[in-house]
Design an enzyme around this catalytic site. Structure first.
Site, PDB file in Angstrom:
ATOM      1  N   ALA A  67       0.870  -1.256  -0.173  1.00 55.64           N
ATOM      2  CA  ALA A  67       0.192   0.116   0.502  1.00 55.64           C
ATOM      3  C   ALA A  67       1.127   1.206  -0.147  1.00 55.64           C
ATOM      4  O   ALA A  67       0.855   2.186  -0.751  1.00 55.64           O
ATOM      5  CB  ALA A  67      -0.957  -0.268   1.073  1.00 55.64           C
ATOM      6  N   ARG A  88      -7.872   6.412  -2.865  1.00 58.71           N
ATOM      7  CA  ARG A  88      -7.194   7.209  -2.264  1.00 58.71           C
ATOM      8  C   ARG A  88      -7.362   8.505  -2.938  1.00 58.71           C
ATOM      9  O   ARG A  88      -6.869   9.446  -2.240  1.00 58.71           O
ATOM     10  CB  ARG A  88      -5.065   6.810  -2.135  1.00 58.71           C
ATOM     11  CG  ARG A  88      -4.251   7.806  -1.374  1.00 58.71           C
ATOM     12  CD  ARG A  88      -3.019   7.014  -1.088  1.00 58.71           C
ATOM     13  NE  ARG A  88      -2.727   7.836  -0.739  1.00 58.71           N
ATOM     14  CZ  ARG A  88      -1.259   8.752  -1.702  1.00 58.71           C
ATOM     15  NH1 ARG A  88      -1.381   8.754  -2.839  1.00 58.71           N
ATOM     16  NH2 ARG A  88      -0.194   9.727  -0.641  1.00 58.71           N
ATOM     17  N   HIS A 118       7.103   3.102   1.684  1.00 63.92           N
ATOM     18  CA  HIS A 118       7.611   4.065   1.218  1.00 63.92           C
ATOM     19  C   HIS A 118       8.911   3.889   0.814  1.00 63.92           C
ATOM     20  O   HIS A 118       9.595   4.948  -0.085  1.00 63.92           O
ATOM     21  CB  HIS A 118       6.925   5.073   2.190  1.00 63.92           C
ATOM     22  CG  HIS A 118       6.097   5.970   2.644  1.00 63.92           C
ATOM     23  ND1 HIS A 118       5.768   5.678   4.143  1.00 63.92           N
ATOM     24  CD2 HIS A 118       4.807   5.245   2.459  1.00 63.92           C
ATOM     25  CE1 HIS A 118       4.356   5.807   3.984  1.00 63.92           C
ATOM     26  NE2 HIS A 118       3.484   5.867   2.450  1.00 63.92           N
TER      27      HIS A 118
HETATM   28  S1  CFN Z   1       1.141   6.571   3.804  1.00 66.40           S
HETATM   29 FE1  CFN Z   1       1.112   8.903   3.637  1.00 66.40          FE
HETATM   30  S2  CFN Z   1       1.662  10.054   2.160  1.00 66.40           S
HETATM   31  S3  CFN Z   1       2.263   9.509   6.176  1.00 66.40           S
HETATM   32 FE2  CFN Z   1      -0.537  10.388   5.131  1.00 66.40          FE
HETATM   33  S4  CFN Z   1       0.438  12.464   4.339  1.00 66.40           S
HETATM   34 FE3  CFN Z   1      -2.072   9.293   5.174  1.00 66.40          FE
HETATM   35  S5  CFN Z   1      -1.916   7.343   5.337  1.00 66.40           S
HETATM   36 MO1  CFN Z   1      -3.629   7.676   4.090  1.00 66.40          MO
HETATM   37  S6  CFN Z   1      -2.430   7.072   2.423  1.00 66.40           S
HETATM   38 FE4  CFN Z   1      -2.286   9.546   3.213  1.00 66.40          FE
HETATM   39 FE5  CFN Z   1       0.195  10.234   3.128  1.00 66.40          FE
HETATM   40 FE6  CFN Z   1       2.402  10.994   3.821  1.00 66.40          FE
HETATM   41 FE7  CFN Z   1      -1.060   7.910   3.842  1.00 66.40          FE
HETATM   42  S7  CFN Z   1      -1.627  10.822   1.561  1.00 66.40           S
HETATM   43  S8  CFN Z   1      -4.067   9.883   3.746  1.00 66.40           S
HETATM   44  S9  CFN Z   1      -1.309  10.950   6.317  1.00 66.40           S
HETATM   45  N1  CFN Z   1      -0.281   9.968   3.807  1.00 66.40           N
HETATM   46  C1  HCA Z   2      -3.367   2.992   2.353  1.00 68.13           C
HETATM   47  C2  HCA Z   2      -4.243   4.090   1.922  1.00 68.13           C
HETATM   48  C3  HCA Z   2      -4.959   5.186   2.768  1.00 68.13           C
HETATM   49  C4  HCA Z   2      -6.033   4.386   3.446  1.00 68.13           C
HETATM   50  C5  HCA Z   2      -7.234   5.265   3.370  1.00 68.13           C
HETATM   51  C6  HCA Z   2      -8.186   5.018   4.905  1.00 68.13           C
HETATM   52  C7  HCA Z   2      -5.308   6.626   2.520  1.00 68.13           C
HETATM   53  O1  HCA Z   2      -3.011   3.180   3.910  1.00 68.13           O
HETATM   54  O2  HCA Z   2      -3.095   1.832   2.466  1.00 68.13           O
HETATM   55  O3  HCA Z   2      -8.098   3.685   6.075  1.00 68.13           O
HETATM   56  O4  HCA Z   2      -9.696   5.190   5.239  1.00 68.13           O
HETATM   57  O5  HCA Z   2      -5.362   6.720   2.478  1.00 68.13           O
HETATM   58  O6  HCA Z   2      -5.628   5.419   0.939  1.00 68.13           O
HETATM   59  O7  HCA Z   2      -3.519   5.380   3.592  1.00 68.13           O
END
Ligand code: CFN
Ligand code: HCA
Length: 542
Positions: free
Chosen positions: A61, A92, A192
């Site tokens: 993911a 997403r 990541h």
């Molecule tokens: S993995 Fe990251 S990349 S850490 Fe952040 S800002 Fe969330 S969990 Mo969902 S997918 Fe999303 Fe970003 Fe950085 Fe993830 S866009 S909302 S807090 N996110």
């Molecule tokens: C991911 C993606 C996610 C899941 C969002 C959620 C996103 O971690 O695989 O749990 O609602 O932002 O789409 O973080």
């Protein structure tokens, strides 16, 4: 704000007392009573205890969905069972805007090898190569990326060898693979890291075309969820700042390949992309700086930081003009809404940076964050890079190939001298540094890493926050408790929430949620069953 907290040590006891002793001991290290003056140590980026319902996702993911997913013109093929691909199909809400309708845009597609039992038994590389060939014949893309899911690692298919073979066969299509099997690392975070390594190795530095513009930067860690990057692009354009590449919201192969020609990397989500910033600094000499475009004040501050970095009086003046033009519109909305949101409380449990960044918007609304935590962040995201200057606190690294990066003799070009960097630091520009979540939160607020489903229910029962911020898995459980849940991942079909326009969008959405009378009509479980500890703890308010 005049907010009363229940005794936090009693809350922690309540959250953990039903766990087996060993689990309680482990979880206690991740449930921290905050002190912004003397930042406590938080246990983070460790494995979730099996059996606990976590909010976390997997390494695949983090690699496919998060970092590579938002790119527009790479055909991203998932090698694995169809479910892995389906789950990551547009959920997403990362948006993109091709310059013309004819331009390549594969974001709406779902590419998968649809692995079957037969492939697990006899191997799936043949099927993978067929899929790559099919994608090439159909689309002739500039680039094809392959993502490994759990079974691929278990059966030993080599996506790198298959990619290399096809890349050499085509000659005009850059095919590369990612070993981002879901089980690698402890969360999305490992994905990541794997993605950053792959993008750096296979893309950055391949195209030396230099873009026009005096102030050229890359925006790292911005994925254009709900159009966030569009709003930042609008502001940059207005201020005369040239965006070379965005990693990776609304970005293209072309952008990523000449990112090394920029003179500064500004990092929004440090958690997901810090590796890229570090590697680009070492190889090409581009300094990086942490910014935050979530919140109107933070946006203004970030713009000023950028102008200060370039040190140009004209740019500084233009940035001030932009702020002077945009802020009154923001203020008009705040003045209308704040009397209705002032004094309310919020809890934020998301990802690896938003649980911190979104606190700025709540602060602007006069709301207090009583408890917050990340799903998969590392200690530096909580404690700050000032407290923890090294990023080598990465439990994921042992699963991930460490790239040996050295300065490129042809492309390395120091953007600033040591003395200039030192002078910028003295002006308060946090080159290669930042404050973490805990510094911003109130004393005695709770910081909980990788919060479990059980713990979040307890937290709601005890604090009864006015709003809870998390993801889709939490949304309806929380709302059935009579508390509105704002998705800070997908924004519940809303956004953008960045920049000046985004801030006003957010204020309006939160106002509508926390002041909606419908929540009072729902009886929460503790109001009916009388089985909660909420009332008892309320008596212990300090
Ligand atoms: S993995 Fe990251 S990349 S850490 Fe952040 S800002 Fe969330 S969990 Mo969902 S997918 Fe999303 Fe970003 Fe950085 Fe993830 S866009 S909302 S807090 N996110
Ligand atoms: C991911 C993606 C996610 C899941 C969002 C959620 C996103 O971690 O695989 O749990 O609602 O932002 O789409 O973080």
């Amino acid at each position: 704000a005049n907010i009363h907290f229940p005794d936090p040590s009693k809350v922690r006891e309540e959250l953990t007392q039903r766990y087996p002793a060993k689990v309680a001991k482990k979880r206690t290290k991740s449930i921290i009573i905050n002190d912004p003056e003397t930042i406590p140590e938080v246990q983070a980026n460790v494995r979730t205890v099996p059996g606990i319902i976590t909010q976390r996702g997997c390494s695949y993911a983090g690699c496919k969905g998060v970092v590579l997913g938002p790119t527009r013109d790479i055909v991203n093929i998932v090698h694995g069972p169809i479910g892995c691909s389906f789950y990551a199909w547009l959920t997403r809400r990362n948006q993109t805007r091709p310059e013309t309708p004819e331009h390549e845009n594969y974001i709406t597609y779902c590419f998968s090898t649809d692995m079957q039992e037969e492939n697990v038994v006899f191997g799936g590389e043949k099927k993978l190569k067929q899929a790559i060939q099919e994608a090439y014949d159909l689309f002739h893309p500039k680039s094809i990326a392959i993502f490994s899911t759990c079974p691929v690692g278990l059966i030993g298919d080599d996506v790198h060898v298959a990619s290399k073979e096809m890349r050499e066969k085509f000659g005009d299509c850059n095919v590369f693979g990612f070993s981002c099997e879901g089980y690698r690392g402890v969360s999305q975070s490992a994905g990541h890291h794997i993605a950053n390594n792959g993008v750096f190795k296979h893309m950055v530095g391949r195209n030396n075309t230099v873009k026009e513009g005096k102030f050229k930067l890359n925006l790292l860690g911005e994925y254009n969820i709900g159009g966030d990057a569009f709003e930042i692009e609008r502001i940059f354009e207005k201020a005369g700042i040239t965006l070379v590449a965005s990693f990776s919201g609304n970005s293209t192969v072309g952008q990523l390949e000449n990112a090394h020609t920029a003179d500064l990397n500004v990092i929004m989500c440090h958690r997901s992309i810090n590796y890229m910033g570090e590697m680009m600094e070492t190889k090409y000499g581009i300094p990086w700086m942490k910014v935050n475009f979530v919140g109107a004040e933070s946006t203004a501050k970030s713009l000023r930081k950028i102008a200060e970095y370039f040190g140009d009086e004209e740019l500084k003046a233009r940035v001030e003009e932009v702020i002077a033009e945009e802020m009154p519109k923001v203020k008009a909305v705040i003045d209308d809404i704040r009397p209705r949101t002032e004094g309310k409380t919020a809890m934020l449990f998301v990802g690896g940076s938003r649980a911190h960044h979104y606190q700025d918007l709540f602060t602007e609304l006069g709301m207090t964050t009583v408890a917050a935590g990340y799903e998969f962040a590392h200690r530096d995201d909580y404690e700050g890079r000032h407290v923890l200057p090294s990023i080598k606190v990465d439990a994921d690294s042992k699963n991930i190939e460490e790239l040996k990066i050295v300065a490129d003799p042809e492309l390395y070009q120091p953007r600033k001298t040591e003395a200039e960097l030192e002078a910028l630091k003295e002006k308060g520009l946090e080159i290669n540094g930042y404050e973490g979540m805990m510094k911003q939160m109130m004393k005695k607020s709770l910081v909980v890493d990788d919060v479990s489903h059980y713990e979040s229910e307890k937290l709601i029962e005890i604090y009864k926050p006015d709003i809870f911020c998390a993801g889709i898995k939490e949304k309806y459980v929380v709302q059935k408790m009579g508390v509105p849940l704002k998705q800070l991942h997908s924004y519940d079909y809303g956004g953008p929430y960045t920049g000046f326009v985004g801030a006003t969008n957010f204020y309006r959405d939160i106002d509508r949620m926390v002041n909606n009378p419908v929540w009072k009509l729902i009886k929460a479980p503790w109001e009916t069953a009388g089985n909660g500890k909420g009332a008892e703890l309320e008596a212990s308010y300090v």
